[in-house]
Design a protein around this motif. Sequence first.
Motif, PDB file in Angstrom:
ATOM      1  N   CYS A 103       0.827  -1.208   0.000  1.00  0.00           N
ATOM      2  CA  CYS A 103       0.000   0.000   0.000  1.00  0.00           C
ATOM      3  C   CYS A 103       0.859   1.254   0.000  1.00  0.00           C
ATOM      4  O   CYS A 103       0.593   2.202  -0.735  1.00  0.00           O
ATOM      5  N   LEU A 104       1.919   1.269   0.826  1.00  0.00           N
ATOM      6  CA  LEU A 104       2.820   2.421   0.884  1.00  0.00           C
ATOM      7  C   LEU A 104       3.510   2.659  -0.453  1.00  0.00           C
ATOM      8  O   LEU A 104       3.634   3.789  -0.917  1.00  0.00           O
ATOM      9  N   LEU A 105       3.960   1.577  -1.058  1.00  0.00           N
ATOM     10  CA  LEU A 105       4.621   1.697  -2.356  1.00  0.00           C
ATOM     11  C   LEU A 105       3.672   2.239  -3.411  1.00  0.00           C
ATOM     12  O   LEU A 105       4.043   3.051  -4.270  1.00  0.00           O
ATOM     13  N   THR A 106       2.412   1.794  -3.350  1.00  0.00           N
ATOM     14  CA  THR A 106       1.417   2.280  -4.308  1.00  0.00           C
ATOM     15  C   THR A 106       1.162   3.761  -4.115  1.00  0.00           C
ATOM     16  O   THR A 106       1.056   4.530  -5.073  1.00  0.00           O
ATOM     17  N   VAL A 107       1.031   4.178  -2.839  1.00  0.00           N
ATOM     18  CA  VAL A 107       0.840   5.596  -2.554  1.00  0.00           C
ATOM     19  C   VAL A 107       1.994   6.413  -3.107  1.00  0.00           C
ATOM     20  O   VAL A 107       1.803   7.439  -3.766  1.00  0.00           O
ATOM     21  N   MET A 166      -2.793  12.800  -4.887  1.00  0.00           N
ATOM     22  CA  MET A 166      -2.484  11.752  -5.861  1.00  0.00           C
ATOM     23  C   MET A 166      -3.199  11.967  -7.193  1.00  0.00           C
ATOM     24  O   MET A 166      -2.726  11.528  -8.236  1.00  0.00           O
ATOM     25  N   SER A 167      -4.352  12.646  -7.147  1.00  0.00           N
ATOM     26  CA  SER A 167      -5.075  12.917  -8.397  1.00  0.00           C
ATOM     27  C   SER A 167      -4.636  14.225  -9.034  1.00  0.00           C
ATOM     28  O   SER A 167      -5.193  14.645 -10.051  1.00  0.00           O
ATOM     29  N   LYS A 213      -9.017   3.847  -8.396  1.00  0.00           N
ATOM     30  CA  LYS A 213      -7.844   3.256  -7.753  1.00  0.00           C
ATOM     31  C   LYS A 213      -7.247   4.190  -6.714  1.00  0.00           C
ATOM     32  O   LYS A 213      -6.875   3.766  -5.607  1.00  0.00           O
ATOM     33  N   ILE A 214      -7.144   5.459  -7.051  1.00  0.00           N
ATOM     34  CA  ILE A 214      -6.615   6.444  -6.114  1.00  0.00           C
ATOM     35  C   ILE A 214      -7.472   6.482  -4.845  1.00  0.00           C
ATOM     36  O   ILE A 214      -6.950   6.501  -3.720  1.00  0.00           O
ATOM     37  N   LEU A 215      -8.775   6.471  -5.008  1.00  0.00           N
ATOM     38  CA  LEU A 215      -9.675   6.518  -3.866  1.00  0.00           C
ATOM     39  C   LEU A 215      -9.515   5.269  -2.992  1.00  0.00           C
ATOM     40  O   LEU A 215      -9.443   5.359  -1.760  1.00  0.00           O
ATOM     41  N   PHE A 245      -4.844   3.171   2.923  1.00  0.00           N
ATOM     42  CA  PHE A 245      -3.700   3.724   3.649  1.00  0.00           C
ATOM     43  C   PHE A 245      -4.145   4.440   4.912  1.00  0.00           C
ATOM     44  O   PHE A 245      -3.555   4.256   5.985  1.00  0.00           O
ATOM     45  N   SER A 246      -5.184   5.272   4.822  1.00  0.00           N
ATOM     46  CA  SER A 246      -5.623   6.033   5.994  1.00  0.00           C
ATOM     47  C   SER A 246      -6.199   5.115   7.062  1.00  0.00           C
ATOM     48  O   SER A 246      -6.086   5.409   8.262  1.00  0.00           O
TER      49      SER A 246
END
Length: 361
Positions: A11-15, A63-64, A264-266, A272-273
């Motif tokens: 998840c961190l890597l994706t963020v 991210m968006s 995906k961003i959402l 993550f949160s």
Amino acid sequence: MKKSVLRMTVCLLTVCSLLLVGILAPQAEAAPKYRWKLAQTWGTGFPIFGDAVIKMADLVKEMSNGEMEIRIDSANKHKAAFGVLDMVKAGQYEMGHSASYYWKGKDMNTMFFTTMPFGMIAPEQYAWFYYGGGMELMKEVYDRHGVYSYPGGNTSNQMGGWFQKEINSLSDLQGLKMRVPGFAGEVLSKLGVVVTNIPPGELYTALDRGTIDALEWVGPSLDLNMGFHKIAPYYYTGWHEPATELQFLVNQKKFDALPKHLQKILEVAMEFSAYDMYARSYNDSAVNIDKLGTEYPNVKVKTFPKDVIAAMKVENEKLLQASAAKDPMFKKIYDAQTAYMKKARRWTEISDYAYLKDNLE
């Protein structure tokens, strides 16, 4: 590496990758703006719970690259702390942040996705959600309501509550007026407790004025901020909410209409949160339980008597079996959680439990 840790790493890597894309991507000349509204059960400035929502919204915007923004409306504004599901379902709000067991009056099956008495602890429950079929079962339940539900942050094991008087036996529960939600409220009502549910912002006043005799809220992470220790000297350890998971609710039609990259961003921002809230809640509980012992020595941390716990377990099992007999979906989820907990608990016993037992004695 445990699966929950691995998932957090992914998840961190994706963020990070999504943030990098947002930083490096050229600005679109006429990029559409998606402006959503989120209704939360919590009041303005509510710590930890509200902070998780703010973090999610900030991540989505960053991210968006500003293509999507989420406005947060607290219960102070929409005036419907326990109406979040209905508002998201109706499309009045695209999103919500609350707790799944608040909807047990509408659908008993929603309770499983917060926590259940004598159920899984947080690592076990997260594993069940993401690798044991929990997310699929949650979708099956919430599809009936036209919304998606996602994990929204875990408090870990919650305390059993604040009491004006000490609980020494089952007779002390008779006629006791207590705020306690979810399936635990059903269990305690069988033992003579007068159960009610009160919005977070009204809890202190209700206890102070004697409207209720006891209440459970969360744990040291939030309870000291609420001031309950000033008016109730007995603080009992938990049995009823071993892994309280909050939830993000999303209107299905609104979500499905988003471009894929924003979906995906959402999802990444919510996940993550949620994990971040779990870590924050654990930290703040550790800090505050130490503070409670040094600054408020009048507060007595207690455990319920063994006969009270035994009676709770008996009534809990009776209610589970009765509900499973009446509702096939309830039985399906109950059986799934029971089977997964049995499997996961074996590992918990020979890993964390054995380690703690050997080092705390």
